[in-house]
Write a protein that holds these residues in place. Structure first.
Motif, PDB file in Angstrom:
ATOM      1  N   MET A 198       0.841  -1.191   0.000  1.00 32.85           N
ATOM      2  CA  MET A 198       0.000   0.000   0.000  1.00 32.85           C
ATOM      3  C   MET A 198       0.881   1.247   0.000  1.00 32.85           C
ATOM      4  SD  MET A 198      -2.800   1.194   2.869  1.00 32.85           S
ATOM      5  CE  MET A 198      -3.502   2.845   2.832  1.00 32.85           C
ATOM      6  N   LYS A 199       0.547   2.205  -0.848  1.00 29.57           N
ATOM      7  CA  LYS A 199       1.267   3.473  -0.908  1.00 29.57           C
ATOM      8  C   LYS A 199       0.837   4.362   0.253  1.00 29.57           C
ATOM      9  CE  LYS A 199       2.073   7.353  -4.063  1.00 29.57           C
ATOM     10  NZ  LYS A 199       1.670   7.977  -5.345  1.00 29.57           N
ATOM     11  N   GLU A 200       1.784   5.175   0.768  1.00 29.63           N
ATOM     12  CA  GLU A 200       1.458   6.075   1.876  1.00 29.63           C
ATOM     13  C   GLU A 200       0.333   7.027   1.477  1.00 29.63           C
ATOM     14  OE1 GLU A 200       3.423   9.737   4.415  1.00 29.63           O
ATOM     15  OE2 GLU A 200       4.752   8.338   3.378  1.00 29.63           O
ATOM     16  N   PRO A 201      -0.752   7.076   2.262  1.00 32.86           N
ATOM     17  CA  PRO A 201      -1.895   7.917   1.907  1.00 32.86           C
ATOM     18  C   PRO A 201      -1.633   9.411   2.156  1.00 32.86           C
ATOM     19  CG  PRO A 201      -2.495   6.158   3.453  1.00 32.86           C
ATOM     20  CD  PRO A 201      -1.011   6.276   3.439  1.00 32.86           C
ATOM     21  N   GLN A 202      -2.501  10.232   1.578  1.00 30.00           N
ATOM     22  CA  GLN A 202      -2.538  11.668   1.841  1.00 30.00           C
ATOM     23  C   GLN A 202      -3.700  11.955   2.780  1.00 30.00           C
ATOM     24  OE1 GLN A 202      -0.580  14.437   0.031  1.00 30.00           O
ATOM     25  NE2 GLN A 202       0.753  12.636   0.078  1.00 30.00           N
ATOM     26  N   VAL A 203      -3.623  13.084   3.488  1.00 27.94           N
ATOM     27  CA  VAL A 203      -4.694  13.483   4.400  1.00 27.94           C
ATOM     28  C   VAL A 203      -4.991  14.962   4.185  1.00 27.94           C
ATOM     29  CG1 VAL A 203      -3.026  13.957   6.258  1.00 27.94           C
ATOM     30  CG2 VAL A 203      -5.430  13.575   6.821  1.00 27.94           C
ATOM     31  N   THR A 204      -6.263  15.331   4.308  1.00 30.49           N
ATOM     32  CA  THR A 204      -6.662  16.738   4.242  1.00 30.49           C
ATOM     33  C   THR A 204      -7.163  17.160   5.620  1.00 30.49           C
ATOM     34  OG1 THR A 204      -8.869  16.092   3.444  1.00 30.49           O
ATOM     35  CG2 THR A 204      -7.227  16.719   1.794  1.00 30.49           C
ATOM     36  N   VAL A 205      -6.647  18.302   6.107  1.00 29.95           N
ATOM     37  CA  VAL A 205      -6.914  18.749   7.468  1.00 29.95           C
ATOM     38  C   VAL A 205      -7.534  20.143   7.432  1.00 29.95           C
ATOM     39  CG1 VAL A 205      -5.966  19.048   9.783  1.00 29.95           C
ATOM     40  CG2 VAL A 205      -4.804  17.537   8.153  1.00 29.95           C
ATOM     41  N   GLY A 206      -8.731  20.293   8.000  1.00 25.72           N
ATOM     42  CA  GLY A 206      -9.362  21.605   8.116  1.00 25.72           C
ATOM     43  C   GLY A 206      -8.739  22.368   9.277  1.00 25.72           C
ATOM     44  N   ILE A 207      -8.161  23.542   9.009  1.00 25.46           N
ATOM     45  CA  ILE A 207      -7.427  24.278  10.042  1.00 25.46           C
ATOM     46  C   ILE A 207      -8.300  25.331  10.724  1.00 25.46           C
ATOM     47  CG2 ILE A 207      -5.360  25.613  10.573  1.00 25.46           C
ATOM     48  CD1 ILE A 207      -4.740  22.849   9.463  1.00 25.46           C
ATOM     49  N   MET A 208      -8.966  26.188   9.924  1.00 31.26           N
ATOM     50  CA  MET A 208      -9.735  27.286  10.511  1.00 31.26           C
ATOM     51  C   MET A 208     -10.811  27.720   9.534  1.00 31.26           C
ATOM     52  SD  MET A 208      -6.883  30.358  10.028  1.00 31.26           S
ATOM     53  CE  MET A 208      -7.859  31.635  10.809  1.00 31.26           C
ATOM     54  N   SER A 209     -11.853  28.385  10.051  1.00 30.65           N
ATOM     55  CA  SER A 209     -12.927  28.937   9.223  1.00 30.65           C
ATOM     56  C   SER A 209     -13.232  30.346   9.701  1.00 30.65           C
ATOM     57  CB  SER A 209     -14.184  28.064   9.309  1.00 30.65           C
ATOM     58  OG  SER A 209     -13.967  26.796   8.747  1.00 30.65           O
ATOM     59  N   GLU A 210     -13.049  31.326   8.821  1.00 33.06           N
ATOM     60  CA  GLU A 210     -13.271  32.730   9.163  1.00 33.06           C
ATOM     61  C   GLU A 210     -13.790  33.480   7.932  1.00 33.06           C
ATOM     62  OE1 GLU A 210     -12.930  33.936  12.154  1.00 33.06           O
ATOM     63  OE2 GLU A 210     -11.688  32.410  13.173  1.00 33.06           O
ATOM     64  N   ARG A 211     -14.389  34.636   8.143  1.00 39.48           N
ATOM     65  CA  ARG A 211     -14.805  35.479   7.025  1.00 39.48           C
ATOM     66  C   ARG A 211     -13.596  36.079   6.312  1.00 39.48           C
ATOM     67  NH1 ARG A 211     -19.522  36.314   5.411  1.00 39.48           N
ATOM     68  NH2 ARG A 211     -21.372  35.897   6.674  1.00 39.48           N
ATOM     69  N   GLN A 212     -12.553  36.343   7.080  1.00 42.97           N
ATOM     70  CA  GLN A 212     -11.343  36.929   6.521  1.00 42.97           C
ATOM     71  C   GLN A 212     -10.135  36.205   7.095  1.00 42.97           C
ATOM     72  OE1 GLN A 212     -11.103  41.292   6.281  1.00 42.97           O
ATOM     73  NE2 GLN A 212      -9.091  41.158   7.251  1.00 42.97           N
ATOM     74  N   ILE A 213      -9.194  35.863   6.249  1.00 43.65           N
ATOM     75  CA  ILE A 213      -7.986  35.184   6.733  1.00 43.65           C
ATOM     76  C   ILE A 213      -6.747  35.892   6.194  1.00 43.65           C
ATOM     77  CG2 ILE A 213      -9.095  32.919   6.913  1.00 43.65           C
ATOM     78  CD1 ILE A 213      -7.518  32.175   4.336  1.00 43.65           C
ATOM     79  N   ARG A 214      -5.673  35.818   6.966  1.00 43.66           N
ATOM     80  CA  ARG A 214      -4.371  36.333   6.537  1.00 43.66           C
ATOM     81  C   ARG A 214      -3.375  35.181   6.533  1.00 43.66           C
ATOM     82  NH1 ARG A 214      -1.820  39.815   9.822  1.00 43.66           N
ATOM     83  NH2 ARG A 214      -3.052  39.227  11.662  1.00 43.66           N
ATOM     84  N   PHE A 215      -2.537  35.140   5.506  1.00 44.44           N
ATOM     85  CA  PHE A 215      -1.580  34.046   5.394  1.00 44.44           C
ATOM     86  C   PHE A 215      -0.311  34.539   4.717  1.00 44.44           C
ATOM     87  CE2 PHE A 215      -4.802  34.031   2.151  1.00 44.44           C
ATOM     88  CZ  PHE A 215      -4.164  33.801   0.929  1.00 44.44           C
ATOM     89  N   VAL A 216       0.796  33.870   5.041  1.00 49.32           N
ATOM     90  CA  VAL A 216       2.113  34.262   4.528  1.00 49.32           C
ATOM     91  C   VAL A 216       2.786  33.042   3.918  1.00 49.32           C
ATOM     92  CG1 VAL A 216       4.359  35.240   5.101  1.00 49.32           C
ATOM     93  CG2 VAL A 216       2.322  36.009   6.354  1.00 49.32           C
ATOM     94  N   PHE A 217       3.270  33.196   2.688  1.00 49.39           N
ATOM     95  CA  PHE A 217       4.005  32.109   2.033  1.00 49.39           C
ATOM     96  C   PHE A 217       5.495  32.288   2.277  1.00 49.39           C
ATOM     97  CE2 PHE A 217       0.179  32.278  -0.808  1.00 49.39           C
ATOM     98  CZ  PHE A 217      -0.329  31.036  -0.425  1.00 49.39           C
ATOM     99  N   ASN A 218       6.122  31.276   2.902  1.00 48.33           N
ATOM    100  CA  ASN A 218       7.568  31.284   3.147  1.00 48.33           C
ATOM    101  C   ASN A 218       8.243  30.533   2.013  1.00 48.33           C
ATOM    102  OD1 ASN A 218       7.103  32.497   5.739  1.00 48.33           O
ATOM    103  ND2 ASN A 218       6.470  30.470   6.468  1.00 48.33           N
ATOM    104  N   GLY A 219       8.286  31.172   0.869  1.00 44.83           N
ATOM    105  CA  GLY A 219       8.764  30.542  -0.356  1.00 44.83           C
ATOM    106  C   GLY A 219       7.735  30.748  -1.446  1.00 44.83           C
ATOM    107  N   THR A 220       8.026  30.253  -2.637  1.00 43.53           N
ATOM    108  CA  THR A 220       7.131  30.446  -3.780  1.00 43.53           C
ATOM    109  C   THR A 220       6.089  29.339  -3.858  1.00 43.53           C
ATOM    110  OG1 THR A 220       8.908  31.525  -5.017  1.00 43.53           O
ATOM    111  CG2 THR A 220       7.002  30.767  -6.278  1.00 43.53           C
TER     112      THR A 220
END
Length: 434
Positions: free
Chosen positions: A1-23
Motif C-alpha cells: 500500500m502506498k502512503e496515503p494523503q490526508v486533508t486537514v481543516g485548520i480554521m474557518s473565518e470570514r477573513q484570513i491572513r496568510f504568509v508564504f515562506n517561499g514560492t
C-alpha cells in the motif's frame, strides 16, 4: 500500500491572513509573501479576483505557509489564538458562509505535527511510538469511515419530551478528512518543535497500525481516564468495539469496580485509587501536557463550585432551555469508568435528561467540564432550592482507549510501546500497513 494523503481543516473565518515562506503556485501563477482573502459567503475574494476554490502548491517540498490567528482549544478552557506554520498544500474553500483553510499533506508528515501537538516533543521514545501508532490508526480508520459514509452523517441527536441525547464525532466533517483541533487530533503544523526523538518515533513505527479482525482500529485516546477506561458507546454510537473495553489503568487491568453502580461510583470518585494515570510527577506530566495544558493542575480528581444563580444561568445559556432554578442534577446512567452517560436536570420550570458524556460536560461548564465522571453535592438548601452545588469529578476527557498520562507513566517505568498499546487496546494486533 502506498502512503496515503490526508486533508486537514485548520480554521474557518470570514477573513484570513496568510504568509508564504517561499514560492507557491496558484493556478500556475507564482505567489509569495503576505496575503489576505475574504468572502461574501459565496465566493472568495483574493488578489483582485473571485474564486469558489483556490489551491496553493509549494514549488519546493520544504517551503511552508503561515496562517495568522488560528484558534486552538475551540470552546475548551484553554482556547486562544496563535500563528501557525504548515508544510504541504493550502486549499481555500467556502463552507457555511466562511473561508475554510485546508492543509493537504502525507500521513507521515501529518503525524510529525500531531505527536508534537498532542504532547511534548520531549516525551519518552516509547510513549511517542505508542502515540504514533494510535494516531496513524485513528486517522486511517477515520478516512475509511468517511468514505463509507459518503457524506451521510449518522443520526447523533435524539430529542423527546423527556430526553436530549446528543453525541459528537468526526463525521461532522464533509469537505476534509479531519480538523486540526481537539475535536479530532491536535494538529498545529510545524509550529510545535519537532525534535529528533519525535522523528525517530515516527520512523520506527512507519506504516504501523492497530488492527482487530483485519480492520484498522478506531484508536481513541484522552488525557486521563481517572483510573478505569470507558467504553465507546458511552460517548458515541451505540456500538462497543471489543478492543475498546473497560479495564483498570494499572498492572491488574481486570481488577476494577462496577462503576455503573451509583454507590460504588460515588465512593470511587471521592477517593484516589492507584492507577498509572494517578501521578503528580511533573517530569512525566510535562511529557504529555503542552504549556497551555499544564495550566490544568488537578485532573485525576477535581472539583468545581457553582452558586444557584451561576448554575441556572450557565445551563440556560449552554442548553438554550430555561429550567428555572436548579433543584438537582441526578445521575441516571453511568459508563464503565463512572462517567455519566445520562444526567437528569431537575428545575423549578422543567425536567430533562441530557447525554451523552460530551453534551453533559458542555452544558455544565463555560467551556467543558474535565469529564462527566462526577458526583454532585447540594448545599444550603432553602425552601427545597440548593443555593450551592459542588461537583467532584475524576479524569480529563472521554476516557476511551489510550490514557495519555497513564501511557506516559508506563513509558517512564520501562514498558515498550507494544505493551503500552496492548494494555489499552485489548486483543488488538500491531501490523505494518505500508
Amino acid at each position: 500500500m502506498k502512503e496515503p494523503q490526508v486533508t486537514v481543516g485548520i480554521m474557518s473565518e470570514r477573513q484570513i491572513r496568510f504568509v508564504f515562506n517561499g514560492t507557491y503556485l496558484a493556478n500556475g501563477v507564482p505567489v509569495s509573501g503576505e496575503h489576505e482573502a475574504h468572502t461574501d459567503g459565496k465566493q472568495i475574494f483574493w488578489n483582485g479576483n473571485r474564486y469558489t476554490r483556490i489551491v496553493f502548491t509549494p514549488e519546493k517540498e520544504d517551503y511552508s505557509f503561515c496562517l495568522k490567528e488560528v484558534t486552538i482549544g475551540v470552546k475548551f478552557h484553554w482556547e486562544r489564538k496563535e500563528d501557525q506554520t504548515f508544510k504541504g498544500n493550502l486549499n481555500l474553500i467556502v463552507e457555511n458562509g466562511l473561508i475554510t483553510t485546508i492543509n493537504a499533506l502525507s500521513v507521515e508528515d501529518y503525524l510529525l505535527s500531531v505527536i508534537s501537538s498532542e504532547m511534548s516533543a520531549t516525551a519518552s521514545l516509547e510513549l511517542l511510538k505508542s502515540h504514533a501508532v494510535i494516531s496513524r490508526s485513528w486517522l486511517l480508520a477515520q478516512i475509511r469511515k468517511n468514505k463509507e459514509l459518503a457524506g451521510k452523517k449518522p443520526d447523533s441527536l435524539i430529542r423527546t419530551d423527556k430526553e436530549l441525547i446528543h453525541w459528537y464525532d468526526r463525521e461532522d466533517h464533509i469537505n476534509f478528512d479531519v480538523c486540526a483541533d481537539d475535536h479530532c487530533q491536535r494538529y498545529q503544523g510545524i509550529t510545535r518543535a519537532c525534535t529528533e526523538v519525535v522523528a525517530q518515533a515516527i520512523q520506527a513505527t512507519h506504516g504501523e497500525v492497530l488492527t482487530y479482525d483485519d480492520e484498522i482500529c478506531d484508536a481513541r485516546f484522552s488525557k486521563c481516564c481517572g483510573g478505569v477506561v470507558e467504553e465507546f458507546s458511552s460517548c458515541w454510537e451505540n456500538i462497543n468495539p471489543p478492543y475498546l473495553t473497560a479495564l483498570r489503568d494499572d498492572k491488574n487491568e481486570k481488577d476494577f469496580p462496577d462503576l455503573k453502580n451509583e454507590d460504588i461510583a460515588r465512593q470511587w470518585i471521592y477517593t484516589s485509587p492507584t492507577a498509572f494515570c494517578n501521578t503528580t510527577d511533573k517530569k512525566i506530566l510535562s511529557q504529555v501536557l503542552n504549556n497551555y495544558d499544564q495550566e490544568t493542575t488537578d485532573f485525576y480528581r477535581w472539583s468545581v463550585v457553582y452558586s444557584q444563580s451561576e448554575l441556572a444561568h450557565l445551563i440556560h445559556k449552554k442548553s438554550g432551555i430555561d429550567f428555572g432554578e436548579i433543584i438537582d442534577l441526578k445521575p441516571i446512567e453511568r459508563g464503565t469508568s463512572g462517567r455519566l452517560v445520562r444526567l437528569q436536570i431537575q428545575g423549578s420550570k422543567q425536567t430533562l435528561i441530557i447525554g451523552k458524556e460530551l453534551e453533559i460536560r458542555r452544558v455544565l461548564s463555560p467551556s467543558h467540564l474535565y469529564s462527566s465522571a462526577f458526583v454532585v453535592e447540594r448545599e444550603d438548601i432553602q425552601n427545597g432550592i440548593p443555593q450551592r452545588f459542588v461537583i467532584h469529578g475524576a479524569g480529563w476527557g472521554h476516557g476511551v482507549g489510550l490514557c495519555q498520562i497513564g501511557a506516559a507513566v508506563m513509558g517512564e517505568h520501562g514498558y515498550p510501546y507494544r505493551e503500552i498499546l496492548l494494555h489499552y487496546f485489548v486483543g488488538a494486533n500491531i501490523e505494518k500497513l505500508y
